[in-house]
Design an enzyme around this catalytic site. Structure first.
Site, mmCIF file in Angstrom:
data_model
loop_
_atom_site.group_PDB
_atom_site.id
_atom_site.type_symbol
_atom_site.label_atom_id
_atom_site.label_comp_id
_atom_site.label_asym_id
_atom_site.label_seq_id
_atom_site.Cartn_x
_atom_site.Cartn_y
_atom_site.Cartn_z
ATOM 1 N N ASP A 132 -32.057 -8.622 20.161
ATOM 2 C CA ASP A 132 -30.907 -8.849 19.636
ATOM 3 C C ASP A 132 -30.991 -10.168 18.734
ATOM 4 O O ASP A 132 -30.008 -10.036 17.633
ATOM 5 C CB ASP A 132 -29.570 -9.030 20.504
ATOM 6 C CG ASP A 132 -29.423 -7.599 20.958
ATOM 7 O OD1 ASP A 132 -29.885 -6.466 20.614
ATOM 8 O OD2 ASP A 132 -28.610 -7.464 22.313
ATOM 9 N N ARG A 248 -27.589 14.115 9.352
ATOM 10 C CA ARG A 248 -28.241 14.262 10.638
ATOM 11 C C ARG A 248 -28.166 12.835 11.080
ATOM 12 O O ARG A 248 -27.930 11.744 10.273
ATOM 13 C CB ARG A 248 -29.652 14.382 10.287
ATOM 14 C CG ARG A 248 -30.001 15.842 10.018
ATOM 15 C CD ARG A 248 -29.932 16.821 10.961
ATOM 16 N NE ARG A 248 -30.488 18.050 10.793
ATOM 17 C CZ ARG A 248 -29.767 19.396 10.167
ATOM 18 N NH1 ARG A 248 -28.521 19.301 9.949
ATOM 19 N NH2 ARG A 248 -30.571 20.552 10.253
HETATM 20 O O1 F6P Z 1 -31.472 -6.237 25.038
HETATM 21 C C1 F6P Z 1 -30.372 -6.178 24.250
HETATM 22 C C2 F6P Z 1 -29.678 -4.733 24.368
HETATM 23 O O2 F6P Z 1 -30.907 -4.125 23.922
HETATM 24 C C3 F6P Z 1 -28.398 -4.503 23.272
HETATM 25 O O3 F6P Z 1 -28.818 -4.372 21.915
HETATM 26 C C4 F6P Z 1 -28.180 -2.981 23.938
HETATM 27 O O4 F6P Z 1 -27.086 -2.657 23.563
HETATM 28 C C5 F6P Z 1 -28.298 -3.503 25.264
HETATM 29 O O5 F6P Z 1 -29.384 -4.278 25.457
HETATM 30 C C6 F6P Z 1 -28.626 -2.128 26.204
HETATM 31 O O6 F6P Z 1 -29.034 -2.423 27.462
HETATM 32 P P1 F6P Z 1 -29.104 -1.805 28.615
HETATM 33 O O7 F6P Z 1 -28.771 -0.590 28.728
HETATM 34 O O8 F6P Z 1 -30.626 -2.029 29.513
HETATM 35 O O9 F6P Z 1 -27.890 -2.596 29.683
#
Ligand code: F6P
Length: 324
Positions: A132, A248
């Site tokens: 992120d 899409r």
């Molecule tokens: O690692 C960060 C991140 O990828 C975010 O961008 C995403 O929303 C989230 O983790 C999802 O994480 P998980 O589904 O593994 O809890």
């Protein structure tokens, strides 16, 4: 006088990021180079609570530099928010004789490491690793570059089919709370629009610019949308309603978190992992290993925990400017 560091623990926590393994390798080997003992902690803070520890040597991190994911595993650990659980973790740290901790991860990881430092007075260093890129105090996190490249190459492929069929696509990228990935990917893919949680968007305005682009001869349009900017399927339906054209949707999802790290992610992992160990040995007690304006520095962890990093609004606007 500060206690000399002889034994460090290392863990990875939160969402995994490509380059975490390269960071573990850098931490372990930098510590061994300084004759420190290294303990690997499995599954992040959960491993601290349960005492899931094992010794690490140079061979434990052999052949992992190119591998995505994390050999130490990772979980999100809400249990760590409870003081009684943390007390158990502190007993485990003291029983094991750890003098310091290197935590590899993003914002949640930094906050937990800082809490350990405040409550146990244990020296801690964080290696920022998260796709992120939202950790305050470092210009870039380990894994961000790989995730961006993964998304860019996927969207380049989407562009091929979008152009053949003269279609509009919404490509959803990760970023639940912020638009760092979307902003960079949008610019690098030549997207017609980029939607991020930080900036309110006007659907009618986006549709107007898609129409104008079409009139100028564009054969496809791609809207790069961060997952936190809204519901990509709803957005596609709204555009269809507004413009009478089929749209899409492609949700890139977890492929962005996996894969072999790019050279850039490995480079950052090596430099920041090494810096974390060096800073602890030099007596720093609560730091973020960071890259700032191309230089490697240690920043106060308190800042990383208490401040919010913002996306590059100029880059965000530039995507629109260049989408003529
Ligand atoms: O690692 C960060 C991140 O990828 C975010 O961008 C995403 O929303 C989230 O983790 C999802 O994480 P998980 O589904 O593994 O809890």
């Amino acid at each position: 006088m500060k206690k000399a560091i002889k034994h460090i623990g290392v863990l990875t926590s939160g969402g995994d990021a490509p380059g975490m393994n390269a960071a573990i390798r850098a931490v372990v080997r930098s510590a061994l180079d300084r004759k420190l003992k290294v303990t690997g902690i499995e599954r992040g803070y959960w491993g601290l609570l349960t005492g899931d520890f094992h010794d690490m040597d140079s061979r434990s991190v052999g052949n992992i530099i190119s591998r995505g994911g994390t050999i130490l595993r990772t979980v999100r650990c809400p249990e760590f928010r409870e003081r009684k659980n943390r007390d158990q973790a502190y007993r485990n740290i003291l029983d094991k004789g750890l003098d310091a901790l290197v935590a590899i991860g993003g914002n949640g990881t930094s906050a937990a490491a800082y809490t350990i430092h405040r409550e146990l007075k244990l020296p801690v260093a964080v290696v920022p690793a998260s796709i992120d890129n939202d950790v305050y105090g470092t210009d870039e996190t380990v894994g961000f570059d790989t995730a961006v490249n993964t998304a860019v190459s996927a969207i380049d492929k989407i562009r091929d089919t979008a152009s053949s069929h003269e279609r509009i696509f919404v490509a959803e990228v990760m970023g639940r709370e912020n638009g760092f990935i979307a902003q960079e990917v949008g610019l690098c893919c030549g997207a017609e629009a980029v939607l991020v949680p930080e900036v309110k968007f006007d659907l009618k305005q986006i549709c107007r610019s898609l129409v104008l682009g079409h009139k100028r001869g564009k054969v496809s349009s791609i809207i790069v949308m961060a997952e936190g900017a809204g519901d990509s399927r709803k957005l596609a339906a709204q555009i269809t309603k507004e413009m009478g054209l089929e749209v899409r949707v492609s949700v890139l999802g977890y492929i962005q978190r996996g894969g072999s790290p790019t050279a850039r992610s490995r480079f950052l992992a090596a430099r920041l992992g090494n810096l974390a160990v060096r800073a602890l040995c030099e007596g720093h007690i609560a730091i973020l290993a960071a890259i700032q304006k191309g230089g490697f520095v240690h920043a106060p962890l308190s800042l990383a925990v208490n401040k919010t990093k913002h996306i590059d609004y100029q880059a965000y606007k530039l995507t629109y400017q260049l989408a003529l």
